[in-house]
Design a protein around this motif. Structure first.
Motif, PDB file in Angstrom:
ATOM      1  N   GLY A 282       9.735   2.666 -44.194  1.00 20.66           N
ATOM      2  CA  GLY A 282       8.512   2.572 -44.968  1.00 20.66           C
ATOM      3  C   GLY A 282       8.207   1.125 -45.330  1.00 20.66           C
ATOM      4  O   GLY A 282       8.740   0.182 -44.744  1.00 20.66           O
ATOM      5  N   GLY A 283       7.324   0.945 -46.290  1.00 20.66           N
ATOM      6  CA  GLY A 283       6.988  -0.399 -46.750  1.00 20.66           C
ATOM      7  C   GLY A 283       5.493  -0.610 -46.852  1.00 20.66           C
ATOM      8  O   GLY A 283       4.684   0.264 -46.516  1.00 20.66           O
ATOM      9  N   HIS A 284       5.121  -1.807 -47.312  1.00 18.53           N
ATOM     10  CA  HIS A 284       3.719  -2.163 -47.516  1.00 18.53           C
ATOM     11  C   HIS A 284       3.042  -2.428 -46.180  1.00 18.53           C
ATOM     12  O   HIS A 284       3.577  -3.145 -45.330  1.00 18.53           O
ATOM     13  N   ALA A 292       9.289  -5.830 -37.511  1.00 22.05           N
ATOM     14  CA  ALA A 292      10.303  -5.418 -38.488  1.00 22.05           C
ATOM     15  C   ALA A 292      10.147  -3.961 -38.928  1.00 22.05           C
ATOM     16  O   ALA A 292      10.887  -3.493 -39.792  1.00 22.05           O
ATOM     17  N   ARG A 293       9.224  -3.268 -38.334  1.00 24.63           N
ATOM     18  CA  ARG A 293       8.937  -1.913 -38.823  1.00 24.63           C
ATOM     19  C   ARG A 293       9.813  -0.847 -38.146  1.00 24.63           C
ATOM     20  O   ARG A 293      10.141  -0.960 -36.967  1.00 24.63           O
ATOM     21  N   ASN A 294      10.130   0.169 -38.927  1.00 23.66           N
ATOM     22  CA  ASN A 294      10.766   1.400 -38.429  1.00 23.66           C
ATOM     23  C   ASN A 294       9.864   2.555 -38.883  1.00 23.66           C
ATOM     24  O   ASN A 294      10.116   3.183 -39.899  1.00 23.66           O
ATOM     25  N   ASP A 295       8.812   2.784 -38.111  1.00 25.13           N
ATOM     26  CA  ASP A 295       7.686   3.635 -38.522  1.00 25.13           C
ATOM     27  C   ASP A 295       7.919   5.090 -38.105  1.00 25.13           C
ATOM     28  O   ASP A 295       7.861   5.436 -36.918  1.00 25.13           O
ATOM     29  N   ALA A 296       8.183   5.935 -39.095  1.00 25.33           N
ATOM     30  CA  ALA A 296       8.415   7.354 -38.816  1.00 25.33           C
ATOM     31  C   ALA A 296       7.155   8.042 -38.309  1.00 25.33           C
ATOM     32  O   ALA A 296       7.222   9.017 -37.551  1.00 25.33           O
ATOM     33  N   GLY A 297       5.985   7.513 -38.694  1.00 26.91           N
ATOM     34  CA  GLY A 297       4.734   8.096 -38.239  1.00 26.91           C
ATOM     35  C   GLY A 297       4.505   7.875 -36.760  1.00 26.91           C
ATOM     36  O   GLY A 297       4.078   8.795 -36.035  1.00 26.91           O
ATOM     37  N   LEU A 298       4.803   6.663 -36.284  1.00 28.61           N
ATOM     38  CA  LEU A 298       4.650   6.388 -34.860  1.00 28.61           C
ATOM     39  C   LEU A 298       5.677   7.164 -34.030  1.00 28.61           C
ATOM     40  O   LEU A 298       5.385   7.560 -32.899  1.00 28.61           O
ATOM     41  N   ALA A 299       6.843   7.377 -34.586  1.00 29.83           N
ATOM     42  CA  ALA A 299       7.837   8.201 -33.895  1.00 29.83           C
ATOM     43  C   ALA A 299       7.299   9.613 -33.697  1.00 29.83           C
ATOM     44  O   ALA A 299       7.447  10.210 -32.622  1.00 29.83           O
ATOM     45  N   ALA A 300       6.648  10.147 -34.729  1.00 28.74           N
ATOM     46  CA  ALA A 300       6.067  11.488 -34.630  1.00 28.74           C
ATOM     47  C   ALA A 300       4.941  11.525 -33.602  1.00 28.74           C
ATOM     48  O   ALA A 300       4.833  12.463 -32.806  1.00 28.74           O
ATOM     49  N   ALA A 301       4.101  10.469 -33.617  1.00 23.16           N
ATOM     50  CA  ALA A 301       2.987  10.418 -32.666  1.00 23.16           C
ATOM     51  C   ALA A 301       3.505  10.349 -31.238  1.00 23.16           C
ATOM     52  O   ALA A 301       2.967  11.011 -30.332  1.00 23.16           O
ATOM     53  N   ALA A 332      -0.339   7.476 -47.629  1.00 24.67           N
ATOM     54  CA  ALA A 332      -1.307   6.525 -48.170  1.00 24.67           C
ATOM     55  C   ALA A 332      -1.728   5.564 -47.069  1.00 24.67           C
ATOM     56  O   ALA A 332      -0.912   5.163 -46.232  1.00 24.67           O
ATOM     57  N   ILE A 333      -2.999   5.148 -47.062  1.00 25.22           N
ATOM     58  CA  ILE A 333      -3.516   4.321 -45.982  1.00 25.22           C
ATOM     59  C   ILE A 333      -2.834   2.961 -45.915  1.00 25.22           C
ATOM     60  O   ILE A 333      -2.715   2.355 -44.853  1.00 25.22           O
ATOM     61  N   ASN A 334      -2.336   2.476 -47.053  1.00 25.27           N
ATOM     62  CA  ASN A 334      -1.722   1.156 -47.087  1.00 25.27           C
ATOM     63  C   ASN A 334      -0.207   1.209 -47.190  1.00 25.27           C
ATOM     64  O   ASN A 334       0.430   0.279 -47.682  1.00 25.27           O
ATOM     65  N   SER A 335       0.381   2.316 -46.721  1.00 26.64           N
ATOM     66  CA  SER A 335       1.836   2.471 -46.766  1.00 26.64           C
ATOM     67  C   SER A 335       2.357   2.916 -45.405  1.00 26.64           C
ATOM     68  O   SER A 335       1.836   3.871 -44.821  1.00 26.64           O
ATOM     69  N   ILE A 336       3.359   2.226 -44.888  1.00 25.39           N
ATOM     70  CA  ILE A 336       3.987   2.614 -43.624  1.00 25.39           C
ATOM     71  C   ILE A 336       4.735   3.930 -43.844  1.00 25.39           C
ATOM     72  O   ILE A 336       5.532   4.035 -44.793  1.00 25.39           O
ATOM     73  N   PRO A 337       4.499   4.939 -43.017  1.00 21.64           N
ATOM     74  CA  PRO A 337       5.194   6.226 -43.222  1.00 21.64           C
ATOM     75  C   PRO A 337       6.710   6.077 -43.179  1.00 21.64           C
ATOM     76  O   PRO A 337       7.267   5.503 -42.244  1.00 21.64           O
ATOM     77  N   SER A 338       7.351   6.561 -44.206  1.00 18.59           N
ATOM     78  CA  SER A 338       8.816   6.551 -44.263  1.00 18.59           C
ATOM     79  C   SER A 338       9.415   7.863 -43.773  1.00 18.59           C
ATOM     80  O   SER A 338      10.591   7.922 -43.416  1.00 18.59           O
ATOM     81  N   LYS A 339       8.600   8.915 -43.751  1.00 16.48           N
ATOM     82  CA  LYS A 339       9.060  10.220 -43.261  1.00 16.48           C
ATOM     83  C   LYS A 339       7.929  10.868 -42.466  1.00 16.48           C
ATOM     84  O   LYS A 339       6.751  10.679 -42.782  1.00 16.48           O
ATOM     85  N   SER A 340       8.294  11.641 -41.477  1.00 13.60           N
ATOM     86  CA  SER A 340       7.312  12.440 -40.734  1.00 13.60           C
ATOM     87  C   SER A 340       7.907  13.808 -40.443  1.00 13.60           C
ATOM     88  O   SER A 340       9.123  13.961 -40.288  1.00 13.60           O
ATOM     89  N   ARG A 372      12.965   3.358 -31.773  1.00 11.14           N
ATOM     90  CA  ARG A 372      12.158   2.922 -32.918  1.00 11.14           C
ATOM     91  C   ARG A 372      12.989   2.655 -34.166  1.00 11.14           C
ATOM     92  O   ARG A 372      12.426   2.292 -35.212  1.00 11.14           O
ATOM     93  N   GLY A 373      14.277   2.831 -34.083  1.00 11.54           N
ATOM     94  CA  GLY A 373      15.126   2.531 -35.225  1.00 11.54           C
ATOM     95  C   GLY A 373      14.902   3.450 -36.405  1.00 11.54           C
ATOM     96  O   GLY A 373      15.036   3.055 -37.571  1.00 11.54           O
ATOM     97  N   VAL A 374      14.539   4.704 -36.124  1.00 10.69           N
ATOM     98  CA  VAL A 374      14.381   5.702 -37.180  1.00 10.69           C
ATOM     99  C   VAL A 374      15.459   6.771 -37.015  1.00 10.69           C
ATOM    100  O   VAL A 374      16.098   6.880 -35.965  1.00 10.69           O
TER     101      VAL A 374
END
Length: 470
Positions: A282-284, A292-301, A332-340, A372-374
């Motif tokens: 997650g993160g801002h 540097a991101r480990n985006d759970a949302g992109l993993a789901a996509a 939230a639109i301004n938050s990197i998904p931490s879970k999917s 993706r490092g998730v």
């Protein structure tokens, strides 16, 4: 040589067949008499006892009942929302039992609320001929899915009663509890239990809905107070049914597109349900740079696209896959998904081929999590049911009925699951499909015409009558 009681039953059934053919095709009395003579094996009467009364469905009454049942909804018309054990579900149950009682059926309910309306046959000790479907409805759906198979079955019973038919085997209409998985994530809950699935009986002791209400508490709120041990009482005894036939809208466009009024189902595809969860950091959305991101949302996509890829790679049009739910946290639109969270549906008439697709999805989920490092925190197969084949004797009875009514029919596969999938484990099974407008289903635009419903009711009635006499 045919015994007198048997001949009498055949004559009554022939009268039904003849009247139906006349109503459907405009045949004159001479043709009607010939049909009866060929079927019954002895000359038809030329007097007032001849087959002059048409075998007619009360289409207006059936549509009125469908509309009345649709009013028991937690969403505004034309949509229908009727979730298991809700107030509207309880009212719908009361409505169905009222119609059963008005028809003079013996009504009972089991521990989870499967409802049975039985017309006792002359040889009640024999396995009954069953029919029925469900009346629960997913949020914002239509008013025909399942309902045609319950109210249509009751109209078929009424039709047989009005025609003077006397069953040998009892005829029984079943309203199954919770065919839809809306509340507890379990499809065909009532029919699964009737089929004697012990694992389900155990899991229902502890399962909760998304409001943390347990199944047992929800059932009690609807008037079904039970001890957990009562769940096994729902299991059907051996040979309870000699046959089971379900009338249903097709939920696809084939019959309407081809102008065919009746579908005779030869097999029901094997469904499987999977839940998958990824966890990232997650993160801002502005402060964390892309490398540097480990985006759970992109993993789901990425996994959703992999589902499509693996299904298409199967090489069969009968293999289908759907990512019906994809949820992101915190959302939230301004938050990197931490879970999917994903919920995936895979179906095929070939169980081995379907299972191979599921295994490919599993491997892709593992590979995506590494790349993706998730964390792949969950990959759970909720159900992995085998397909069901319609019994040949039931298929032949449905074909016989359609032919007697001069109705064109198409043999076809059901790619949607139904309560029949589980009734096939305990009884010879068959399904009758009727067209639905543009194949719409699970949406407010869902529609079946009065004429198509009447055709389905007549085929169901004649099929049940024939099977009752065997």
């Amino acid at each position: 040589m045919t015994s007198e009681p048997k001949a009498s039953r055949l004559l009554l059934l022939a009268l039904l067949l003849v009247g139906a053919a006349a109503a459907a095709g405009g045949h004159d009395d001479a043709v009607a008499r010939r049909t009866m003579e060929e079927f019954a094996g002895f000359p038809a009467s030329d007097g007032d006892e001849g087959p002059s009364t048409a075998f007619r469905v009360d289409s207006e009454g059936l549509q009125r009942q469908i509309d009345e049942l649709a009013s028991f909804s937690d969403s505004p018309a034309p949509s229908v929302t009727r979730v298991l054990y809700s107030d509207k579900d309880v009212r719908a149950r009361r409505y169905i039992k009222g119609i059963m009682n008005d028809l003079g059926l013996a009504v009972r309910e089991d521990a989870v609320g499967n409802i049975f309306g039985r017309w006792e046959g002359s040889e009640a000790g024999l396995g009954a001929v069953g029919t029925g479907s469900h009346v629960d409805a997913i949020p914002f759906s239509g008013k025909y899915d399942g309902v045609v198979g319950v109210l249509g079955a009751l109209e078929a019973i009424s039709l047989l009663k009005r025609s003077g038919f006397q069953p040998k085997r009892s005829l029984e209409v079943i309203m199954f509890t919770s065919e839809e998985p809306t509340r507890f994530g379990i499809s065909c809950l009532g029919s699964r239990l009737m089929a004697g699935i012990e694992e389900l009986a155990q899991s229902l002791r502890k399962v909760v809905d998304n409001q943390n209400v347990s199944f047992l508490d929800a059932a009690e709120s609807a008037g079904y107070k039970m001890d957990p041990k009562d769940l096994q009482s729902v299991f059907l005894k051996k040979n309870s049914y000699s046959a089971f036939i379900e009338l249903h809208i097709e939920q696809g466009p084939i019959l309407e597109k081809e102008g065919i009024p009746i579908g005779i189902v030869t097999a029901i595809a094997a469904p499987a349900s999977i839940t998958v969860e990824f966890e990232g950091n997650g993160g801002h959305a502005g402060a964390v740079l892309m490398p540097a991101r480990n985006d759970a949302g992109l993993a789901a996509a990425e996994l959703a696209l992999a589902v499509e890829k693996h299904v298409l790679e199967s090489g069969s049009i009968d293999t289908v896959g759907t990512v019906g739910i994809l949820q992101l946290h915190p959302g939230a639109i301004n938050s990197i998904p931490s879970k999917s969270h994903l919920e995936i549906d895979v179906r095929d008439i070939d169980e081995k081929r379907r299972n191979e697709v599921i295994e490919k999805i599993r491997r892709s989920a593992t590979e995506i999590s590494k790349n993706r490092g998730v964390v792949l925190s969950e990959f759970k197969i909720i159900n992995q049911d085998p397909p069901a084949l319609s019994d040949q004797s039931v298929v032949e009875a449905m074909e016989f009925a359609a032919k007697q009514l001069n109705l064109e029919y198409k043999k076809m596969i059901s790619r949607a699951y139904h309560d029949s999938l589980f009734m096939a484990r305990v009884s010879p099974m068959g399904m009758i499909f009727i067209p639905c407008y543009k194949g719409y289903s699970h949406k407010p635009e869902e529609y079946a015409s009065p004429e198509d419903m009447a055709n389905g009711v007549k085929v169901l009635a004649l099929t049940m009558a024939k099977l009752s006499l065997e």
